[in-house]
Write an enzyme that holds these catalytic residues in place. Structure first.
Site, PDB file in Angstrom:
ATOM      1  N   ARG A  16      29.265  23.941 -31.190  1.00  0.00           N
ATOM      2  CA  ARG A  16      29.665  25.113 -30.404  1.00  0.00           C
ATOM      3  C   ARG A  16      28.463  26.006 -30.152  1.00  0.00           C
ATOM      4  O   ARG A  16      27.996  26.119 -29.038  1.00  0.00           O
ATOM      5  CB  ARG A  16      30.805  25.870 -31.108  1.00  0.00           C
ATOM      6  CG  ARG A  16      31.560  26.830 -30.172  1.00  0.00           C
ATOM      7  CD  ARG A  16      30.862  28.158 -29.986  1.00  0.00           C
ATOM      8  NE  ARG A  16      30.622  28.856 -31.244  1.00  0.00           N
ATOM      9  CZ  ARG A  16      29.797  29.892 -31.362  1.00  0.00           C
ATOM     10  NH1 ARG A  16      29.105  30.347 -30.315  1.00  0.00           N
ATOM     11  NH2 ARG A  16      29.618  30.476 -32.539  1.00  0.00           N
ATOM     12  N   ASP A  17      27.879  26.607 -31.170  1.00  0.00           N
ATOM     13  CA  ASP A  17      26.670  27.411 -30.960  1.00  0.00           C
ATOM     14  C   ASP A  17      25.538  26.505 -30.481  1.00  0.00           C
ATOM     15  O   ASP A  17      24.683  26.917 -29.691  1.00  0.00           O
ATOM     16  CB  ASP A  17      26.263  28.128 -32.254  1.00  0.00           C
ATOM     17  CG  ASP A  17      25.672  29.508 -32.009  1.00  0.00           C
ATOM     18  OD1 ASP A  17      24.877  29.653 -31.071  1.00  0.00           O
ATOM     19  OD2 ASP A  17      26.011  30.437 -32.758  1.00  0.00           O
ATOM     20  N   HIS A  20      24.539  26.114 -26.711  1.00  0.00           N
ATOM     21  CA  HIS A  20      23.640  27.010 -25.975  1.00  0.00           C
ATOM     22  C   HIS A  20      22.303  26.342 -25.653  1.00  0.00           C
ATOM     23  O   HIS A  20      21.920  26.268 -24.481  1.00  0.00           O
ATOM     24  CB  HIS A  20      23.439  28.320 -26.736  1.00  0.00           C
ATOM     25  CG  HIS A  20      24.641  29.203 -26.759  1.00  0.00           C
ATOM     26  ND1 HIS A  20      25.214  29.727 -25.622  1.00  0.00           N
ATOM     27  CD2 HIS A  20      25.406  29.657 -27.789  1.00  0.00           C
ATOM     28  CE1 HIS A  20      26.261  30.466 -25.939  1.00  0.00           C
ATOM     29  NE2 HIS A  20      26.398  30.439 -27.253  1.00  0.00           N
ATOM     30  N   SER A 170      24.624  38.056 -34.819  1.00  0.00           N
ATOM     31  CA  SER A 170      24.389  37.279 -33.599  1.00  0.00           C
ATOM     32  C   SER A 170      22.933  37.282 -33.157  1.00  0.00           C
ATOM     33  O   SER A 170      22.478  36.348 -32.493  1.00  0.00           O
ATOM     34  CB  SER A 170      25.244  37.838 -32.456  1.00  0.00           C
ATOM     35  OG  SER A 170      26.557  38.105 -32.866  1.00  0.00           O
ATOM     36  N   HIS A 199      28.116  34.810 -40.449  1.00  0.00           N
ATOM     37  CA  HIS A 199      27.494  33.931 -39.456  1.00  0.00           C
ATOM     38  C   HIS A 199      26.078  34.438 -39.216  1.00  0.00           C
ATOM     39  O   HIS A 199      25.890  35.579 -38.781  1.00  0.00           O
ATOM     40  CB  HIS A 199      28.312  33.982 -38.160  1.00  0.00           C
ATOM     41  CG  HIS A 199      27.720  33.248 -36.997  1.00  0.00           C
ATOM     42  ND1 HIS A 199      28.175  32.008 -36.591  1.00  0.00           N
ATOM     43  CD2 HIS A 199      26.727  33.577 -36.130  1.00  0.00           C
ATOM     44  CE1 HIS A 199      27.491  31.605 -35.532  1.00  0.00           C
ATOM     45  NE2 HIS A 199      26.607  32.550 -35.228  1.00  0.00           N
ATOM     46  N   TYR A 290      21.012  39.583 -28.427  1.00  0.00           N
ATOM     47  CA  TYR A 290      21.991  38.499 -28.530  1.00  0.00           C
ATOM     48  C   TYR A 290      21.316  37.141 -28.345  1.00  0.00           C
ATOM     49  O   TYR A 290      20.578  36.920 -27.393  1.00  0.00           O
ATOM     50  CB  TYR A 290      23.069  38.719 -27.468  1.00  0.00           C
ATOM     51  CG  TYR A 290      24.307  37.873 -27.609  1.00  0.00           C
ATOM     52  CD1 TYR A 290      25.040  37.867 -28.791  1.00  0.00           C
ATOM     53  CD2 TYR A 290      24.772  37.106 -26.548  1.00  0.00           C
ATOM     54  CE1 TYR A 290      26.195  37.112 -28.910  1.00  0.00           C
ATOM     55  CE2 TYR A 290      25.929  36.354 -26.655  1.00  0.00           C
ATOM     56  CZ  TYR A 290      26.629  36.354 -27.841  1.00  0.00           C
ATOM     57  OH  TYR A 290      27.771  35.606 -27.960  1.00  0.00           O
TER      58      TYR A 290
END
EC number: 4.1.3.39
Length: 341
Positions: A16-17, A20, A170, A199, A290
């Site tokens: 998922r991450d 990017h 983040s 996280h 971010y």
């Protein structure tokens, strides 16, 4: 303080991450190969969606190689022990996306908001609990709020029905002291049965240290990614975290050798570029920007002739947050005009 015997649930972010840096273009074969490897290594929870969560496919965030339904439908049936989670950002993902994920077999839904905007999560958290899902409130960009402010936001999410609250770094900007301050305050304010998660990102090389700091003050869910595959300089590298936890006696249930093999044999060969702390990723952490802004800033840099580092510093100065990706190009245009580029 000894952490020997402490049990922690490790939550994988690779699929998922990690979307990017892959520009959301992982193939179904790559997804399933990595997911089955993670499952075999003992990873209990694996997140699968577009990098920006359910419904993230768009001009603003990027079009994936496959739909969320296709990714989830490919991975979930192959899991022997691991459960699959999905991320949802209100305003991007909808209640219909949430129901779709549940129907496909998603176990955990993580409803993510900026760290001052928990009130926008009520509809989605409430629905997830009605659907009897493991429901997580996910407070992003946590360095932009105080411990006291995070407590208020966490309690809102808990009141909507979240059974776990995440404090999310983040930008990879926090240091261990800041992690402890925020998570200890949130832990003290939540009900004893509400779980606490962390996280991290590795932009200042603090991913593992911050995760251990979080565990020290009561976090029992920790995010990480194989080979660190994630936005910016990546997420907390899972194989390193698992090795450190093993040395400290923290029980994760994940096999050190097997997770290292997943990272080395499956994830690293798939990378489009090395996930490392280069000057731009370091700037993300230093300026508190971010993580997924990195590739957008590099593209704007190539287009307008303004160094990505300068763009990122300006975004940090302006206090830009996740969801404002469209402002990156606008910022670059303004800077190029001011510099006569």
């Amino acid at each position: 303080m000894t952490l020997k015997g402490k049990k922690v649930t490790v939550h994988d972010m690779t699929l998922r991450d990690g979307m990017h840096p892959k520009r959301h273009l992982m193939t179904l074969d790559q997804m399933t190969a990595i997911a089955t490897g993670l499952d075999a290594a003992g990873v209990p929870l694996i997140e699968v969606t577009h990098g920006d969560g359910l419904g993230g496919s768009s001009v603003n965030y990027g079009f994936p190689a496959h739909t969320d339904e296709e990714y989830l439908g490919a991975v979930i049936p192959k899991m022997k022990n691991a459960k699959v989670s999905a991320l949802l950002l209100p305003g991007i993902g909808t209640v219909d996306h949430l129901k779709m994920a549940r129907d496909l077999g998603v176990h955990t839904i993580r409803v993510a908001t900026h760290c001052t905007e928990a009130d926008v999560s009520e509809q989605h958290i409430t629905m997830a609990r009605k659907l009897e899902m493991d429901t997580v409130g996910f407070l992003m960009m946590a360095h932009m709020n105080s411990a006291e402010g995070l407590v208020k936001q966490a309690k809102l999410m808990e009141s909507y029905g979240a059974n776990c609250i995440y404090v999310t770094d983040s930008a990879g900007h926090l240091l261990p002291e800041g992690v402890k301050e925020r998570l200890s305050a949130v832990r003290a304010a939540l009900k004893p049965e509400t779980e606490l998660g962390f996280h991290g990102h590795h932009n200042l090389a603090m991913g593992v240290a911050n995760s251990i700091a979080a565990i020290e003050v009561g976090a029992n869910r920790i995010d990480a990614a194989a080979a660190g595959l994630g936005a910016g300089a990546g997420n907390t590298p899972m194989e390193v975290l698992i090795a450190v936890c093993s040395l400290m006696g923290i029980e994760t249930g994940v096999d050190v050798a097997k997770i290292t093999d997943v990272a080395e044999d499956l994830v690293v060969p798939m990378m489009d570029f090395p996930i490392r702390i280069d000057r731009d990723a370091l700037t993300l952490g230093y300026a508190g920007v971010y993580g997924s802004f990195l590739l957008f800033a590099k593209r704007a840099s190539a287009k307008y002739g303004v160094p990505a580092r300068d763009i990122l510093v300006e975004l940090g100065r302006r206090g830009m947050v996740g969801g404002q990706e469209d402002m990156i190009e606008d910022t670059a245009i303004t800077m190029a005009r001011e510099r006569g580029v």
